[in-house]
Scaffold this motif. Structure first.
Motif, PDB file in Angstrom:
ATOM      1  N   UNK A   1      -4.022   3.603  14.324  1.00 54.58           N
ATOM      2  CA  UNK A   1      -2.624   4.031  14.420  1.00 54.58           C
ATOM      3  C   UNK A   1      -2.016   4.149  13.021  1.00 54.58           C
ATOM      4  N   UNK A   2      -2.255   3.147  12.181  1.00 53.46           N
ATOM      5  CA  UNK A   2      -1.729   3.179  10.815  1.00 53.46           C
ATOM      6  C   UNK A   2      -2.364   4.294  10.003  1.00 53.46           C
ATOM      7  N   UNK A   3      -3.653   4.570  10.249  1.00 55.60           N
ATOM      8  CA  UNK A   3      -4.359   5.596   9.477  1.00 55.60           C
ATOM      9  C   UNK A   3      -3.673   6.954   9.603  1.00 55.60           C
ATOM     10  N   UNK A   4      -3.132   7.252  10.775  1.00 56.13           N
ATOM     11  CA  UNK A   4      -2.424   8.524  10.941  1.00 56.13           C
ATOM     12  C   UNK A   4      -1.242   8.647   9.982  1.00 56.13           C
ATOM     13  N   UNK A   5      -0.650   7.529   9.584  1.00 60.82           N
ATOM     14  CA  UNK A   5       0.511   7.549   8.688  1.00 60.82           C
ATOM     15  C   UNK A   5       0.147   7.406   7.216  1.00 60.82           C
ATOM     16  N   UNK A   6      -1.069   6.948   6.926  1.00 60.45           N
ATOM     17  CA  UNK A   6      -1.452   6.723   5.518  1.00 60.45           C
ATOM     18  C   UNK A   6      -2.690   7.524   5.104  1.00 60.45           C
ATOM     19  N   UNK A   7      -3.143   8.432   5.949  1.00 64.37           N
ATOM     20  CA  UNK A   7      -4.336   9.225   5.606  1.00 64.37           C
ATOM     21  C   UNK A   7      -4.116   9.934   4.265  1.00 64.37           C
ATOM     22  N   UNK A   8      -5.085   9.809   3.378  1.00 65.51           N
ATOM     23  CA  UNK A   8      -4.992  10.428   2.062  1.00 65.51           C
ATOM     24  C   UNK A   8      -4.344   9.539   1.018  1.00 65.51           C
ATOM     25  N   UNK A   9      -3.953   8.322   1.391  1.00 65.90           N
ATOM     26  CA  UNK A   9      -3.250   7.448   0.447  1.00 65.90           C
ATOM     27  C   UNK A   9      -4.223   6.707  -0.460  1.00 65.90           C
ATOM     28  N   UNK A  10      -3.673   6.182  -1.537  1.00 67.79           N
ATOM     29  CA  UNK A  10      -4.424   5.248  -2.359  1.00 67.79           C
ATOM     30  C   UNK A  10      -3.581   3.995  -2.531  1.00 67.79           C
ATOM     31  N   UNK A  11      -4.258   2.856  -2.558  1.00 64.65           N
ATOM     32  CA  UNK A  11      -3.604   1.567  -2.756  1.00 64.65           C
ATOM     33  C   UNK A  11      -3.938   1.104  -4.167  1.00 64.65           C
ATOM     34  N   UNK A  12      -2.903   0.804  -4.935  1.00 58.62           N
ATOM     35  CA  UNK A  12      -3.059   0.378  -6.323  1.00 58.62           C
ATOM     36  C   UNK A  12      -2.386  -0.976  -6.495  1.00 58.62           C
ATOM     37  N   UNK A  13      -2.710  -1.674  -7.582  1.00 56.61           N
ATOM     38  CA  UNK A  13      -2.010  -2.897  -7.950  1.00 56.61           C
ATOM     39  C   UNK A  13      -1.369  -2.639  -9.303  1.00 56.61           C
ATOM     40  N   UNK A  14      -0.043  -2.821  -9.365  1.00 60.61           N
ATOM     41  CA  UNK A  14       0.721  -2.481 -10.560  1.00 60.61           C
ATOM     42  C   UNK A  14       1.457  -3.711 -11.059  1.00 60.61           C
ATOM     43  N   UNK A  15       1.364  -3.944 -12.366  1.00 61.57           N
ATOM     44  CA  UNK A  15       2.126  -5.012 -12.996  1.00 61.57           C
ATOM     45  C   UNK A  15       3.121  -4.371 -13.959  1.00 61.57           C
ATOM     46  N   UNK A  16       4.390  -4.789 -13.837  1.00 61.71           N
ATOM     47  CA  UNK A  16       5.430  -4.255 -14.715  1.00 61.71           C
ATOM     48  C   UNK A  16       6.424  -5.362 -15.022  1.00 61.71           C
ATOM     49  N   UNK A  17       7.465  -5.046 -15.783  1.00 64.81           N
ATOM     50  CA  UNK A  17       8.485  -6.038 -16.083  1.00 64.81           C
ATOM     51  C   UNK A  17       9.177  -6.533 -14.820  1.00 64.81           C
TER      52      UNK A  17
END
Length: 113
Positions: A73-89
Motif C-alpha cells: 500500500x505504501x509502495x504505491x505512494x513512494x514508488x521511485x523514491x529514495x531515502x537519504x540521511x541528512x545532517x545539517x545545522x
C-alpha cells in the motif's frame, strides 16, 4: 517477497550507514521499514522504524548490506523514491525524495499527492 527494481525504491549509502549504526546499537537486523500513514500537515506522513524481518508481500531494496522494506500500500505512494540521511545545522534526519509528492511541508515528513 515482491520483486523490486532499483527504480521502485532506493536507500542511499548515507542512509544505509545510519541504519546499520542504529541497528547495531539496538542489536537488531539492519532492516529499515518505510511506511506511509494518513495525517501530517500535508495529508500523508512517512513513518520509519527498524523491522525484525521483511513481511512476505514487502518490496525490498538493499544498499551496503542494509535492507529498505516497504509494504504494498505504501509502495504505491513512494514508488521511485529514495531515502537519504541528512545532517545539517537544524539536526539529522532521514529524508524521502518522493517524485509522487505534489506538495510537502517544511519539515519534510509530510506530503500530498
Amino acid at each position: 517477497m515482491a520483486e523490486t527494481t532499483l527504480s521502485d525504491i532506493r536507500l542511499t549509502p548515507a542512509a544505509a550507514a545510519r541504519v546499520a549504526a542504529i541497528a547495531e546499537r539496538q542489536g537488531k537486523p539492519a532492516i529499515l521499514r518505510l511506511s506511509v500513514e494518513g495525517g501530517g500537515c500535508s495529508g500523508f506522513q512517512y513513518q520509519f522504524g527498524l523491522a525484525d524481518a521483511p513481511e512476505p508481500d514487502d518490496s525490498l531494496a538493499e544498499t551496503d548490506g542494509v535492507t529498505l522494506v516497504v509494504d504494498p500500500v505504501s509502495l504505491d505512494l513512494v514508488r521511485g523514491c529514495s531515502v537519504d540521511f541528512v545532517e545539517s545545522l537544524g539536526g539529522a534526519a532521514f529524508r524521502v525524495d518522493n517524485p509522487n509528492a505534489a506538495a510537502g511541508c517544511g519539515c519534510g515528513s509530510s506530503f500530498a499527492v
